[in-house]
Design a protein around this motif. Structure first.
Motif, PDB file in Angstrom:
ATOM      1  N   LEU A 139       0.834  -1.227  -0.020  1.00 36.97           N
ATOM      2  CA  LEU A 139       0.153  -0.061   0.019  1.00 36.97           C
ATOM      3  C   LEU A 139       0.862   1.119  -0.145  1.00 36.97           C
ATOM      4  O   LEU A 139       0.298   2.547   0.712  1.00 36.97           O
ATOM      5  CB  LEU A 139      -1.114  -0.039   1.469  1.00 36.97           C
ATOM      6  CG  LEU A 139      -2.012  -1.029   1.155  1.00 36.97           C
ATOM      7  CD1 LEU A 139      -2.680  -1.126   2.533  1.00 36.97           C
ATOM      8  CD2 LEU A 139      -2.958  -0.943   0.112  1.00 36.97           C
TER       9      LEU A 139
ATOM     10  N   GLN B 221       1.698   3.227  -2.226  1.00 43.71           N
ATOM     11  CA  GLN B 221       0.926   4.633  -2.982  1.00 43.71           C
ATOM     12  C   GLN B 221      -0.035   5.518  -2.273  1.00 43.71           C
ATOM     13  O   GLN B 221      -0.106   6.489  -2.640  1.00 43.71           O
ATOM     14  CB  GLN B 221       0.533   4.121  -4.054  1.00 43.71           C
ATOM     15  CG  GLN B 221       1.367   3.658  -5.200  1.00 43.71           C
ATOM     16  CD  GLN B 221       0.820   3.091  -6.462  1.00 43.71           C
ATOM     17  OE1 GLN B 221      -0.204   2.132  -6.356  1.00 43.71           O
ATOM     18  NE2 GLN B 221       1.328   3.357  -7.643  1.00 43.71           N
ATOM     19  N   TYR B 222      -0.395   4.955  -1.003  1.00 42.36           N
ATOM     20  CA  TYR B 222      -1.124   5.834  -0.136  1.00 42.36           C
ATOM     21  C   TYR B 222      -0.374   6.644   1.026  1.00 42.36           C
ATOM     22  O   TYR B 222       0.591   6.089   1.534  1.00 42.36           O
ATOM     23  CB  TYR B 222      -2.416   4.703   0.551  1.00 42.36           C
ATOM     24  CG  TYR B 222      -3.207   4.260  -0.542  1.00 42.36           C
ATOM     25  CD1 TYR B 222      -4.481   4.827  -0.885  1.00 42.36           C
ATOM     26  CD2 TYR B 222      -2.790   2.896  -1.230  1.00 42.36           C
ATOM     27  CE1 TYR B 222      -5.005   4.359  -1.856  1.00 42.36           C
ATOM     28  CE2 TYR B 222      -3.728   2.362  -2.135  1.00 42.36           C
ATOM     29  CZ  TYR B 222      -4.969   3.224  -2.469  1.00 42.36           C
ATOM     30  OH  TYR B 222      -5.633   2.678  -3.423  1.00 42.36           O
ATOM     31  N   ASP B 223      -1.076   7.625   1.441  1.00 41.18           N
ATOM     32  CA  ASP B 223      -0.378   8.404   2.088  1.00 41.18           C
ATOM     33  C   ASP B 223      -0.695   7.926   3.764  1.00 41.18           C
ATOM     34  O   ASP B 223      -2.010   8.284   4.161  1.00 41.18           O
ATOM     35  CB  ASP B 223      -0.893   9.867   2.129  1.00 41.18           C
ATOM     36  CG  ASP B 223       0.125  10.764   3.034  1.00 41.18           C
ATOM     37  OD1 ASP B 223       0.912  10.231   3.618  1.00 41.18           O
ATOM     38  OD2 ASP B 223      -0.203  12.044   3.073  1.00 41.18           O
TER      39      ASP B 223
ATOM     40  N   HIS C 156      -5.023   7.343   7.486  1.00 41.60           N
ATOM     41  CA  HIS C 156      -5.126   8.050   6.240  1.00 41.60           C
ATOM     42  C   HIS C 156      -5.906   9.224   6.223  1.00 41.60           C
ATOM     43  O   HIS C 156      -6.808   9.508   6.962  1.00 41.60           O
ATOM     44  CB  HIS C 156      -5.599   6.995   5.091  1.00 41.60           C
ATOM     45  CG  HIS C 156      -5.618   7.446   3.774  1.00 41.60           C
ATOM     46  ND1 HIS C 156      -6.575   7.857   3.203  1.00 41.60           N
ATOM     47  CD2 HIS C 156      -4.808   7.048   2.797  1.00 41.60           C
ATOM     48  CE1 HIS C 156      -6.546   8.103   2.158  1.00 41.60           C
ATOM     49  NE2 HIS C 156      -5.272   7.832   1.684  1.00 41.60           N
TER      50      HIS C 156
ATOM     51  N   ALA D 198      -9.400  -0.063  -0.467  1.00 42.90           N
ATOM     52  CA  ALA D 198      -8.724   0.527  -1.667  1.00 42.90           C
ATOM     53  C   ALA D 198      -8.867  -0.147  -2.937  1.00 42.90           C
ATOM     54  O   ALA D 198      -8.990   0.541  -3.813  1.00 42.90           O
ATOM     55  CB  ALA D 198      -7.074   0.669  -1.334  1.00 42.90           C
TER      56      ALA D 198
ATOM     57  N   SER E  21     -11.411   4.021  -5.454  1.00 48.18           N
ATOM     58  CA  SER E  21     -11.612   5.357  -4.902  1.00 48.18           C
ATOM     59  C   SER E  21     -12.566   5.770  -4.017  1.00 48.18           C
ATOM     60  O   SER E  21     -12.913   6.749  -4.130  1.00 48.18           O
ATOM     61  CB  SER E  21     -10.830   6.478  -5.872  1.00 48.18           C
ATOM     62  OG  SER E  21      -9.617   6.121  -6.295  1.00 48.18           O
TER      63      SER E  21
ATOM     64  N   VAL F 232     -11.199   5.237  -0.173  1.00 46.21           N
ATOM     65  CA  VAL F 232      -9.827   6.149   0.131  1.00 46.21           C
ATOM     66  C   VAL F 232      -9.142   6.332  -1.304  1.00 46.21           C
ATOM     67  O   VAL F 232      -9.614   5.487  -2.364  1.00 46.21           O
ATOM     68  CB  VAL F 232      -8.857   5.033   0.999  1.00 46.21           C
ATOM     69  CG1 VAL F 232      -9.338   5.134   2.359  1.00 46.21           C
ATOM     70  CG2 VAL F 232      -8.740   3.875   0.310  1.00 46.21           C
ATOM     71  N   THR F 233      -8.637   7.411  -1.379  1.00 48.52           N
ATOM     72  CA  THR F 233      -7.852   7.705  -2.513  1.00 48.52           C
ATOM     73  C   THR F 233      -6.455   7.878  -2.403  1.00 48.52           C
ATOM     74  O   THR F 233      -5.667   7.845  -1.341  1.00 48.52           O
ATOM     75  CB  THR F 233      -8.646   9.038  -3.401  1.00 48.52           C
ATOM     76  OG1 THR F 233      -7.864  10.048  -2.312  1.00 48.52           O
ATOM     77  CG2 THR F 233      -9.843   8.965  -3.373  1.00 48.52           C
ATOM     78  N   LYS F 234      -5.739   7.437  -3.414  1.00 44.70           N
ATOM     79  CA  LYS F 234      -4.163   7.658  -3.648  1.00 44.70           C
ATOM     80  C   LYS F 234      -3.690   9.038  -3.414  1.00 44.70           C
ATOM     81  O   LYS F 234      -2.650   9.598  -3.033  1.00 44.70           O
ATOM     82  CB  LYS F 234      -3.694   6.996  -4.616  1.00 44.70           C
ATOM     83  CG  LYS F 234      -3.504   5.593  -4.742  1.00 44.70           C
ATOM     84  CD  LYS F 234      -3.266   4.733  -6.112  1.00 44.70           C
ATOM     85  CE  LYS F 234      -3.426   3.456  -6.201  1.00 44.70           C
ATOM     86  NZ  LYS F 234      -2.780   2.905  -7.257  1.00 44.70           N
TER      87      LYS F 234
ATOM     88  N   SER G 229      -5.060  11.675  -1.911  1.00 43.43           N
ATOM     89  CA  SER G 229      -5.374  12.347  -0.523  1.00 43.43           C
ATOM     90  C   SER G 229      -3.987  12.566   0.156  1.00 43.43           C
ATOM     91  O   SER G 229      -3.280  11.508   0.394  1.00 43.43           O
ATOM     92  CB  SER G 229      -6.560  11.703   0.239  1.00 43.43           C
ATOM     93  OG  SER G 229      -7.614  11.335  -0.321  1.00 43.43           O
TER      94      SER G 229
END
Length: 798
Positions: free
Chosen positions: A680, A682-684, A704, A746, A750, A753-755, A757
């Motif tokens: 994961l 690519q997610y903050d 997140h 994920a 989206s 949750v989105t990449k 964000s």
């Protein structure tokens, strides 16, 4: 006139001389005299007419006519008097014109799925137009085929039923649909006992109902009030519970099955007694055919069709989120107690914050992970297990083992079995009766079934998971345990457990907000603290070996170094740390001792998740919200969630802490989220693992910008835990629950949750050092080379 002694003697000794004769001086030839062959009137009415008419035959005829008139009049007066005596027991006109119905409060998820119903009688209203014609036809054809002809009382049926009831001594039968409705509506006034008075009250009320309502309205009210077997009251609940559909969609066979139940909800229950239900359904079909509402031959053609249901229990244990539904119920009760509503009768509409799709993902994650980890624990404490050696690093590999005796656990601690026996209510009850301990232990040991059940409960691994929207505080998923039918104890809002290292961010938050830099350094070295008042000594150690080198606060938090955290706690102060924890959302009592830094005070998972959401939304604290809106049955809004946030931290402090927690995911104990099976990166993401002493509690918190998640795994009794250090840590237990959930969320394009964000950064961010900047997603790592370890504190400006 005087009589001689001989005349008196003759009169009394000879009865024939006492009879009157025509022509004697007592009535010769006069009115009111009689002969020897005539019968003397004996009743007051007979005497009255004899003296009035003089003719015995006419007097007799008049008497008969009088009785024929008196008996009906007396009967009518008596019946009228009896009805007058029942007036107080009959429903008043106001209640008949405005009957009150107990309607279930229905709670829905945020995406429109039904969550739960709260009611004494599980009933929702269906209008006449919303009910299948098959149901209506089946009902009147079977229960009251002259329904559209009578005025509340079926006189023809009554004339047949009364003699039968008298002969059987059982006043039943001939109740019309309207009479049954009267009983359903006013059962406390009319009653359900089989008595003449109840029948009369029922008939009078039925007539009043017919005067005020149309046949369609009576049919509608009846079908919405009749009992279809607990907890289904009314056709809407029955259609949904037994067949999973709306009343308008019921087929002929389904309609006949439900109407057939009215003769006995237990006997003809389509789930528990399908064969009996089928035979009764066929009787209903025959009646419908007899009354011409279905084609001839229909009953015979469908007679062998099985009863097919799509049963869905209305019990809270069958809810898609049972622990959440129970929490919502308690919240509703609190609101209702101040608002004057009854959630079990007033038919409220409640919109909750939970999302059914995320909830299903959460439940699946908990179930799949807990099942495998249960096998791990069972294996580790079996004869084959070992304290040091790990048989496999894949938790689901352990499912092939079946030994769940935990024999090694009891061999290592022989007194444990006695201790858990002493804690039971059964043991305590025996002690209260004066039994000796040795005798109690002997009896308990001999009861194998009881001991197996007790051990199984202790060996059972439990879990809790919750997800919140950090921008609103809305709870989106809630799993309070593995299975509510086994354990009602909610591990989200009720269970209080030590948070371990998941509490450390509050220590670092207090430091950052009071001027410490993320790159301030402390030695990874042994710590010894002696309380000046109690002289209690505290010597925290690391999970791994002490390195002895200098570490930045950022690195120490990422790798969960206890010694550095303990030293920072001593510098910042326990009271300051407790203040920040409470300010961010921890509502449970906190012991202000240095060991608080390592999570020794109990918290709830819900509080901890709320506090972490403060990091994710720029320092704003939102209270966890489970109900977004409440409406009455007419759609009027009674409550709408609109709780403004409170500023718990500055934007800069919140963002600095979030950036430090990013390092936990990128390089620290939570690295499996990005570099392991979840991929994961690519997610903050930011987060923190946690494990308590002896691995009694394992945690993982992850944030997140769109979602904040918390998971706990452990055993209800903290004397039970995983055997090895490898499995007894949050990074290998609770982390998998969060990772599995987030990966599934994920995957839905989206939607949740989105990449793209990102955590909110302050508009003006003053770096504590010239070269320091918040770490980007691709540049998280070591501290800048220019950081001077000798500089103790550098304030983060805002």
């Amino acid at each position: 006139m005087s009589y001689s002694d001989d005349e008196l003697r003759d009169y009394f000794e000879r009865p024939e001389n006492r009879r009157r004769r025509d022509g004697d001086e007592s009535g010769r030839g006069g009115k009111g005299s009689w002969r020897d062959d005539e019968i003397r009137p004996r009743t007051p009415i007979g005497k009255y007419w004899f003296h009035r008419l003089g003719d015995p035959k006419k007097a007799a005829a008049a008497s008969i006519i009088s009785w024929m008139a008196i008996v009906p009049v007396a009967g009518a007066l008596g019946l009228g008097g009896y009805f007058l005596s029942l007036i107080d027991e009959l429903p008043p006109t106001r209640e008949i014109e405005n009957p009150e119905f107990q309607l279930a409060t229905v709670a829905y998820t945020a995406d429109g799925e039904e969550l739960q119903r709260y009611a004494y009688q599980n009933r929702s209203w269906a209008t006449y137009e919303e009910i299948s014609p098959h149901v209506i036809n089946a009902l009147w054809a079977t229960e009251d085929h002259r329904f559209y002809e009578h005025w509340g009382i079926d006189m023809q049926g009554l004339l047949i039923a009364v003699p039968v009831s008298i002969l059987k001594g059982d006043p039943r039968g001939a109740s019309t649909i309207t009479q049954q409705l009267a009983r359903n509506l006013y059962n406390t006034r009319i009653g359900r006992r089989v008595t003449v008075s109840r029948k009369l009250k029922e008939m009078v009320t039925a007539v009043q109902l017919e005067r005020r309502y149309t046949k369609e309205e009576i049919m509608e009210m009846y079908l919405n009030t009749v009992d279809f077997g607990y907890p289904a009251f009314g056709i809407e609940s029955a259609a949904r519970m037994y067949f999973g559909k709306q009343p308008r969609d019921l087929t002929l066979l389904e309609s006949a099955t439900l109407v057939g139940m009215l003769q006995g909800t237990s006997l003809y229950h389509p789930v528990r007694n399908p064969e009996s239900a089928r035979r009764r359904r066929n009787v209903v079909l025959s009646q419908m055919e007899r009354r011409g509402v279905v084609e001839r031959g229909t009953a015979l053609r469908l007679a062998e069709e099985p009863v097919e249901t799509s049963y869905r229990s209305e019990a809270i244990t069958s809810s898609l989120a049972p622990y959440f539904a129970e929490y919502v119920r308690r919240e509703l009760e609190t609101w209702a107690s101040h608002s004057g509503y009854d959630i079990y009768e007033d038919g409220l509409i409640v919109y909750t914050t939970i999302d059914s799709r995320l909830q299903k993902m959460a439940a699946t994650a908990v179930d799949s992970v807990a099942t495998c980890l249960q096998a791990v624990a069972d294996y580790e404490w079996s004869d084959e297990g070992d304290e040091e050696l790990v048989w496999s690093t894949n938790m689901c590999d352990y499912l092939s083992f079946e030994d769940d005796s935990w024999s090694e656990r009891y061999r290592k601690n022989p007194t444990l079995i006695r201790n858990i026996q002493v804690d039971t209510e059964r043991y305590q009850a025996m002690r209260r009766r004066g039994m000796e301990r040795s005798e109690i232990f002997r009896l308990l040991d001999e009861n194998e079934a009881y001991m197996d059940s007790l051990k199984a409960a202790k060996h059972r691994l439990e879990a809790g998971f919750v997800a919140m929207d950090p921008q609103t505080g809305y709870v989106k998923a809630w799993v309070g345990g593995r299975e509510i039918t086994r354990d009602w104890y909610d591990h989200v809002a009720t269970a209080r457990r030590q948070p371990g290292s998941t509490f450390k961010p509050f220590v670092y938050t207090a430091a950052i907000d009071n001027g410490w830099s993320p790159y301030y350094q402390l030695p990874d070295d042994s710590v010894k603290y002696v309380d000046p008042i109690t002289e209690v000594e505290w010597n925290p150690t690391n999970f791994t070996e002490i390195s002895g080198r200098m570490m930045t606060l950022r690195e120490a938090l990422a790798h969960s170094v206890n010694t550095v955290t303990a030293q920072l706690m001593l510098e910042v102060g326990p009271s300051t740390v407790a203040f920040y924890a409470k300010r961010m959302g921890i509502d449970t009592p906190l012991t202000e001792f240095p060991s608080l830094a390592l999570g020794t005070s109990d918290v709830t998972l819900l509080d901890l998740t709320q506090a972490y959401s403060t990091f994710a939304n720029g320092g704003l604290r939102y209270e966890p919200t489970v109900i977004s809106r409440i409406e009455d049955r007419q759609g009027n809004v009674l409550f709408e969630a609109n709780t403004p946030p409170r500023e718990a931290l500055s934007e800069a402090t919140a963002y600095t802490m979030t950036d430090m927690l990013r390092a936990v995911i990128r390089e620290g104990s939570g690295i499996r989220i990005v570099a392991g099976e979840y991929q994961l990166g690519q997610y903050d993401l930011a987060g923190k693992t946690g494990t308590t002493q002896d691995a009694a509690d394992t945690w993982f918190m992850m944030i997140h910008p769109d979602l904040v998640m918390g998971a706990w795994m452990g055993f209800n009794d903290p004397r039970y835990s995983f055997r090895t250090n490898y499995w007894g840590q949050g990074a290998r237990t609770a982390l998998h629950v969060v990772g599995t959930f987030f990966r599934d969320a994920a995957a839905v394009d989206s939607l949740f949750v989105t990449k793209a964000s990102r955590f909110p950064a302050p508009s003006v961010y003053g770096a504590p050092e010239t070269s320091f900047a918040p770490a980007g997603l691709d540049s998280l790592g070591a501290a800048p080379d220019s950081v001077q370890s000798s500089e103790r504190r550098r304030r983060v400006s805002w």
